[in-house]
Write a protein that holds these residues in place. Structure first.
Motif, mmCIF file in Angstrom:
data_model
loop_
_atom_site.group_PDB
_atom_site.id
_atom_site.type_symbol
_atom_site.label_atom_id
_atom_site.label_comp_id
_atom_site.label_asym_id
_atom_site.label_seq_id
_atom_site.Cartn_x
_atom_site.Cartn_y
_atom_site.Cartn_z
ATOM 1 N N HIS A 258 70.624 75.287 -15.274
ATOM 2 C CA HIS A 258 71.690 74.845 -14.238
ATOM 3 C C HIS A 258 73.114 75.072 -14.477
ATOM 4 O O HIS A 258 73.316 75.736 -15.662
ATOM 5 N N GLU B 189 74.300 71.380 -10.813
ATOM 6 C CA GLU B 189 74.522 70.134 -11.170
ATOM 7 C C GLU B 189 75.984 69.736 -11.018
ATOM 8 O O GLU B 189 76.860 70.051 -11.711
ATOM 9 N N HIS C 288 79.757 73.654 -17.701
ATOM 10 C CA HIS C 288 78.874 74.156 -18.690
ATOM 11 C C HIS C 288 77.658 75.091 -17.898
ATOM 12 O O HIS C 288 77.572 74.776 -16.808
ATOM 13 N N GLU D 185 74.748 74.365 -22.760
ATOM 14 C CA GLU D 185 73.553 73.394 -22.972
ATOM 15 C C GLU D 185 72.210 74.147 -23.121
ATOM 16 O O GLU D 185 71.867 74.979 -22.518
HETATM 17 ZN ZN ZN Z 1 73.865 69.997 -17.705
#
Ligand code: ZN
Length: 134
Positions: free
Chosen positions: A8, A53, A77, A127
């Motif tokens: 994502h 997201e 991110h 991430e």
């Molecule tokens: Zn995330």
């Protein structure tokens, strides 16, 4: 590191309802999952195999609120799917990559996640997300 795909892209927004409506009405996409996680309200909008997201802060003190105060709304991110977040963290640490999380923690969908320092990732907060729910 065996990144499988981009899981994502996290986007910090002021107003989750407004952002959801934009993605639904402008791009014809549907929100698949929503949850509150710590100081964030999150909505996942699948686009093919990748998710957007959308992240709205619920407190003025949280990391997302501070991000928006500093830089405004925008990409926060990028998350890569890996088989084993813990094993990947150990390998990256051994390679000298700066970690924000030394060990995996619970993220959205109850999946194991961990963040890498942007300084080690060309300025991008990165991430790692496990494939399966834990
Ligand atoms: Zn995330």
């Amino acid at each position: 590191m065996e990144a499988k795909k981009i899981d994502h892209i996290g986007i910090a927004v002021f107003d989750l309802e407004h952002a959801k409506r934009f993605y639904e009405e402008s791009f014809g996409l549907a929100v698949e999952h929503e949850e509150t996680l710590g100081e964030m309200k999150i909505a996942f909008v699948p686009v093919g195999r990748v998710n957007i997201e959308l992240i709205q802060p619920t407190s003025k003190e949280g990391v997302i609120a501070r991000f928006i105060a500093k830089r405004g709304e925008g990409i926060h991110h990028i998350a890569y799917e890996v088989d084993d977040v813990g094993a990947t963290l150990e390998r990256l640490k051994a390679q000298g990559v700066k970690l924000l999380d030394e060990t995996p923690r619970a993220g959205a969908h109850g999946k194991q996640v961990a963040f890498l320092h942007p300084k080690s990732c060309f300025g991008v907060l990165t991430e790692l997300v496990s494939k399966k729910d834990n």
